[in-house]
Design an enzyme around this catalytic site. Structure first.
Site, PDB file in Angstrom:
ATOM      1  N   GLN A 130     -19.929   7.530   5.098  1.00 25.46           N
ATOM      2  CA  GLN A 130     -18.693   8.017   5.728  1.00 25.46           C
ATOM      3  C   GLN A 130     -18.996   8.335   7.190  1.00 25.46           C
ATOM      4  OE1 GLN A 130     -17.448  11.626   3.832  1.00 25.46           O
ATOM      5  NE2 GLN A 130     -16.086  12.189   5.490  1.00 25.46           N
ATOM      6  N   SER A 133     -18.120  12.219  11.683  1.00 30.06           N
ATOM      7  CA  SER A 133     -18.591  13.193  12.681  1.00 30.06           C
ATOM      8  C   SER A 133     -19.282  12.525  13.857  1.00 30.06           C
ATOM      9  CB  SER A 133     -19.580  14.166  12.048  1.00 30.06           C
ATOM     10  OG  SER A 133     -19.018  14.785  10.935  1.00 30.06           O
ATOM     11  N   GLU A 248     -13.244  14.866  -0.510  1.00 32.32           N
ATOM     12  CA  GLU A 248     -14.567  15.444  -0.230  1.00 32.32           C
ATOM     13  C   GLU A 248     -14.637  16.897  -0.705  1.00 32.32           C
ATOM     14  OE1 GLU A 248     -15.689  15.493   3.954  1.00 32.32           O
ATOM     15  OE2 GLU A 248     -17.789  15.397   3.354  1.00 32.32           O
TER      16      GLU A 248
HETATM   17  C1  LIG Z   1     -26.021  17.837   5.042  1.00 25.73           C
HETATM   18  C2  LIG Z   1     -24.910  17.292   5.884  1.00 25.73           C
HETATM   19  C3  LIG Z   1     -24.354  16.067   5.570  1.00 25.73           C
HETATM   20  C4  LIG Z   1     -23.325  15.541   6.345  1.00 25.73           C
HETATM   21  N1  LIG Z   1     -22.836  14.305   6.035  1.00 25.73           N
HETATM   22  C5  LIG Z   1     -21.871  13.757   6.818  1.00 25.73           C
HETATM   23  C6  LIG Z   1     -21.401  12.435   6.569  1.00 25.73           C
HETATM   24  O1  LIG Z   1     -21.850  11.770   5.637  1.00 25.73           O
HETATM   25  N2  LIG Z   1     -20.463  11.922   7.381  1.00 25.73           N
HETATM   26  C7  LIG Z   1     -19.932  12.619   8.421  1.00 25.73           C
HETATM   27  O2  LIG Z   1     -19.066  12.103   9.102  1.00 25.73           O
HETATM   28  N3  LIG Z   1     -20.376  13.881   8.715  1.00 25.73           N
HETATM   29  C8  LIG Z   1     -21.328  14.451   7.925  1.00 25.73           C
HETATM   30  N4  LIG Z   1     -21.796  15.704   8.205  1.00 25.73           N
HETATM   31  C9  LIG Z   1     -21.285  16.397   9.384  1.00 25.73           C
HETATM   32  C10 LIG Z   1     -20.393  17.588   9.070  1.00 25.73           C
HETATM   33  O3  LIG Z   1     -19.127  17.171   8.630  1.00 25.73           O
HETATM   34  C11 LIG Z   1     -20.321  18.422  10.359  1.00 25.73           C
HETATM   35  O4  LIG Z   1     -21.618  18.874  10.649  1.00 25.73           O
HETATM   36  C12 LIG Z   1     -19.378  19.581  10.209  1.00 25.73           C
HETATM   37  O5  LIG Z   1     -18.041  19.148  10.113  1.00 25.73           O
HETATM   38  C13 LIG Z   1     -19.508  20.567  11.393  1.00 25.73           C
HETATM   39  O6  LIG Z   1     -19.408  19.907  12.598  1.00 25.73           O
HETATM   40  P1  LIG Z   1     -20.503  20.114  13.764  1.00 25.73           P
HETATM   41  O7  LIG Z   1     -21.845  19.907  13.180  1.00 25.73           O
HETATM   42  O8  LIG Z   1     -20.090  19.287  14.910  1.00 25.73           O
HETATM   43  O9  LIG Z   1     -20.393  21.655  14.155  1.00 25.73           O
HETATM   44  P2  LIG Z   1     -19.293  22.308  15.110  1.00 25.73           P
HETATM   45  O10 LIG Z   1     -17.944  21.841  14.692  1.00 25.73           O
HETATM   46  O11 LIG Z   1     -19.685  22.057  16.532  1.00 25.73           O
HETATM   47  O12 LIG Z   1     -19.450  23.835  14.767  1.00 25.73           O
HETATM   48  C14 LIG Z   1     -20.458  24.671  15.363  1.00 25.73           C
HETATM   49  C15 LIG Z   1     -20.226  26.098  14.887  1.00 25.73           C
HETATM   50  O13 LIG Z   1     -18.939  26.549  15.353  1.00 25.73           O
HETATM   51  C16 LIG Z   1     -18.148  26.984  14.264  1.00 25.73           C
HETATM   52  N5  LIG Z   1     -16.749  26.596  14.478  1.00 25.73           N
HETATM   53  C17 LIG Z   1     -16.277  25.384  14.866  1.00 25.73           C
HETATM   54  N6  LIG Z   1     -14.931  25.410  14.961  1.00 25.73           N
HETATM   55  C18 LIG Z   1     -14.542  26.652  14.591  1.00 25.73           C
HETATM   56  C19 LIG Z   1     -13.278  27.283  14.470  1.00 25.73           C
HETATM   57  N7  LIG Z   1     -12.144  26.624  14.736  1.00 25.73           N
HETATM   58  N8  LIG Z   1     -13.248  28.575  14.063  1.00 25.73           N
HETATM   59  C20 LIG Z   1     -14.411  29.266  13.781  1.00 25.73           C
HETATM   60  N9  LIG Z   1     -15.648  28.721  13.898  1.00 25.73           N
HETATM   61  C21 LIG Z   1     -15.707  27.432  14.301  1.00 25.73           C
HETATM   62  C22 LIG Z   1     -18.695  26.255  13.055  1.00 25.73           C
HETATM   63  O14 LIG Z   1     -18.407  26.944  11.852  1.00 25.73           O
HETATM   64  C23 LIG Z   1     -20.185  26.233  13.370  1.00 25.73           C
HETATM   65  O15 LIG Z   1     -20.781  27.453  13.002  1.00 25.73           O
HETATM   66  C24 LIG Z   1     -22.827  16.262   7.453  1.00 25.73           C
HETATM   67  C25 LIG Z   1     -23.387  17.500   7.780  1.00 25.73           C
HETATM   68  C26 LIG Z   1     -24.413  18.018   7.016  1.00 25.73           C
HETATM   69  C27 LIG Z   1     -25.004  19.338   7.392  1.00 25.73           C
END
Ligand SMILES: Cc1cc2nc3c(=O)[nH]c(=O)nc-3n(C[C@H](O)[C@H](O)[C@H](O)COP(=O)(O)OP(=O)(O)OC[C@H]3O[C@@H](n4cnc5c(N)ncnc54)[C@H](O)[C@@H]3O)c2cc1C
Length: 406
Positions: A130, A133, A248
Site C-alpha cells: 500500500q 505515506s 485498514e
Molecule cells: C510499522 C509501520 C508500517 C507502516 N506501513 C505503511 C504502509 O504499508 N503504507 C503506507 O502508506 N504507510 C505505512 N506506514 C506509515 C504510517 O501510515 C504513517 O507513519 C502514519 O500515518 C503517521 O504519519 P507520519 O509518520 O508522517 O507522522 P506525522 O503525521 O508527521 O506525525 C508526527 C507526529 O505528529 C502527530 N500528529 C500529526 N498530526 C496530528 C494532529 N492533527 N493532531 C495531533 N497530533 C498529530 C502524530 O501523532 C505524530 O506523533 C507505516 C508506518 C509504520 C510505523
C-alpha cells in the site's frame, strides 16, 4: 453475551483444525525462539504457505465467492485466524493485500482488474503493498506530492513514498497520486495499481529497531502506468483511499483479537517466573502483570462487542479507531510485563536460545501505535466523532493544493 462457539461454529472450527493438520507438513511454522533463515527462503516459505492455505479454502474467508473467496462470515474468519495462530502459522505474507488492497479492488476496480488480480492475490502469486505515506504526508495523507501526469493512454509518475510495508517483496501496489494540483488537496488525487517491477521503481528497505527491515522507501522516477490500471475515476482517489483506510482500521483494530502476545502467554510466564524473583521485584512484576491482564481483557471483550456489530451487518465506525488505540496500549503493557518477568534474561534472549518474543513485541509495538493512524490522530477522531468536540482547524481544506507550493 455468549463467547462460546455455536454448534455450527464448533463444527466449522473442527473442520479448519482438520485441514490444518492435514496440511501441516506443507506450512511454515513460527519457531519458538525465532529461527534464523535467510530472507529469500523465508519469503518463499510464506508464499507457499499462503498458496497451500488458499487451495484448502482457508484464505479470503469473507471475500465474495465470485472473486475466489469463501463467501463466509466474519466469525468464520476469526475462527480461521485463531486456528492459524494456535497451529503456529505466521501472519499471511499477503496480509496487506487481503485486508486492504483486495477489498479496494473489489469496491472500485474494473471487471478486468478483478479478473486479473484477485485470485492471484489470494494465492500469493502476487504480493501487494500500500503506497500512501510520503515523507511530508502521513497523518495529513491528502497533502501527498507524488504526481501522475497523463500522457496519451498512460500516466507518468514521479515522487517518493515511505514506510511501505512489504514493498521489498511486493509484485503490485495500490498507489495514491496527485493528478490535479489546482484543485483542493482531497479533490486532486487519483489511485492506480502499480507494477512494482516496472522500470523507474526503486525500493530501499528501512531497518527497524527489532532488527528486521519490514518497510521501505519507494522512489518513482518517470514510471509509466497504463490508464487501464487506474482504480476509480481521475480525481476520485480520496474516495478510493477511504475504502482502503476503513478496511485498514478494521483489519488492525476491529476484530477483537490481541494485537501483541496473547495475554494467556503472559499469565503462563508469570506462573513460571514469579516464584524466582526477589520480594521487591515480585511486587512490581505482579502489579505490571495485573495491569496488563485487565487492560488486555477489557480491550478483547470490547473488541468482541464491535465484532458482534460487524457480524450482524453493521458498518465499521469510530469503534475501530478505539479498538486500535486500546488494543495497542494493552499489547504494550503485556510486552512490558513479559520483559519485567524475564528480568536480565530478556536482554540476552535475542542472542541466546531464549524466548525473544517479549522484547521483539516491545520493540515492534511503538510502530503499531503509528501505522494505520497514530494514537493522537485516533484520539482526534474519537474526540470529534464520538464526544462531539469542536473539529480541528483545517485552513487548507478548500484551497487549491498548489497555492503557495509551486
Ligand atoms: C510499522 C509501520 C508500517 C507502516 N506501513 C505503511 C504502509 O504499508 N503504507 C503506507 O502508506 N504507510 C505505512 N506506514 C506509515 C504510517 O501510515 C504513517 O507513519 C502514519 O500515518 C503517521 O504519519 P507520519 O509518520 O508522517 O507522522 P506525522 O503525521 O508527521 O506525525 C508526527 C507526529 O505528529 C502527530 N500528529 C500529526 N498530526 C496530528 C494532529 N492533527 N493532531 C495531533 N497530533 C498529530 C502524530 O501523532 C505524530 O506523533 C507505516 C508506518 C509504520 C510505523
Amino acid at each position: 453475551m455468549d463467547f462460546d462457539d455455536t454448534p455450527d461454529e464448533a463444527a466449522y472450527r473442527a473442520a479448519v483444525r482438520t485441514l490444518l493438520e492435514e496440511h501441516a507438513a506443507e506450512l511454515l511454522h513460527v519457531a519458538p525462539g525465532g529461527e534464523a533463515v535467510d530472507a529469500r527462503t523465508h519469503e518463499a516459505g510464506l508464499r507457499r504457505t499462503q498458496r497451500v492455505l488458499a487451495e484448502a479454502g482457508l484464505v479470503g474467508i469473507t471475500w465474495p465467492r465470485e472473486h475466489g473467496g469463501q463467501g463466509g462470515t466474519l466469525v468464520q474468519q476469526a475462527i480461521v485466524t485463531q486456528e492459524l495462530a494456535r497451529a503456529g502459522v505466521p501472519t499471511l505474507i499477503n496480509h496487506i493485500g487481503l485486508g486492504m488492497c483486495g477489498p479496494t479492488v473489489i469496491a472500485h476496480g474494473s471487471d478486468d482488474q478483478k479478473r486479473r488480480y484477485l485470485a492471484r492475490l489470494l494465492r500469493a502469486d502476487d504480493v501487494w503493498c500500500q503506497l500512501f505515506s510520503e515523507p511530508a504526508s502521513g497523518s495529513d495523507l491528502a497533502a501527498l506530492r507524488t504526481t501522475a501526469v497523463r500522457d496519451g493512454d498512460e500516466w507518468v509518475v514521479n515522487g517518493q513514498k515511505v514506510w511501505t510495508t512489504l514493498a521489498h517483496v511486493a509484485d503490485l501496489g495500490i498507489l495514491l497520486t496527485r493528478t490535479d494540483p489546482d484543485r483542493p488537496k482531497h479533490a486532486g488525487l487519483t489511485m492506480f495499481v502499480v507494477d512494482m517491477h516496472a522500470p523507474g521503481v526503486t525500493v530501499r528497505p528501512l531497518r527497524q529497531m527489532v532488527g528486521s527491515a519490514g518497510f521501505n522507501e519507494v522512489f518513482f522516477d518517470e514510471v509509466r502506468i497504463p490508464d487501464e490500471e487506474r482504480l476509480g475515476e481521475p480525481g476520485e482517489g480520496w474516495r478510493v483511499a477511504i475504502t482502503t483506510l476503513m478496511n485498514e482500521r478494521v483489519t488492525i483494530g476491529g476484530a477483537g483479537s490481541d494485537l501483541g502476545v496473547p495475554v494467556e502467554r503472559l499469565a503462563a510466564l508469570a506462573r513460571e517466573r514469579l516464584p524466582h524473583l526477589d520480594a521487591e521485584r515480585q511486587v512490581l512484576a505482579r502489579q505490571a502483570v495485573g495491569r496488563a491482564v485487565v487492560a488486555s481483557l477489557a480491550a478483547r471483550y470490547t473488541g468482541y462487542r464491535r465484532f458482534t456489530v460487524l457480524s450482524q451487518g453493521g458498518l465499521p465506525g469510530p469503534e475501530a479507531s478505539a479498538g486500535k488505540l486500546a488494543g495497542t496500549a494493552a499489547a504494550k503493557l503485556v510486552a512490558d510485563a513479559g520483559v519485567r518477568l524475564l528480568g536480565d534474561d530478556a536482554v540476552y534472549a535475542a542472542t541466546a536460545d531464549g524466548d525473544a518474543t517479549w522484547q521483539r513485541s516491545q520493540g515492534y509495538l511503538p510502530g503499531l501505535a503509528i501505522a494505520g493512524g497514530t494514537d493522537q490522530v485516533l484520539r482526534n477522531i474519537l474526540g470529534e466523532r464520538v464526544l462531539g468536540l469542536p473539529p480541528e482547524p483545517r485552513s487548507d481544506k478548500d484551497a487549491p493544493f498548489a497555492g503557495g507550493r509551486r
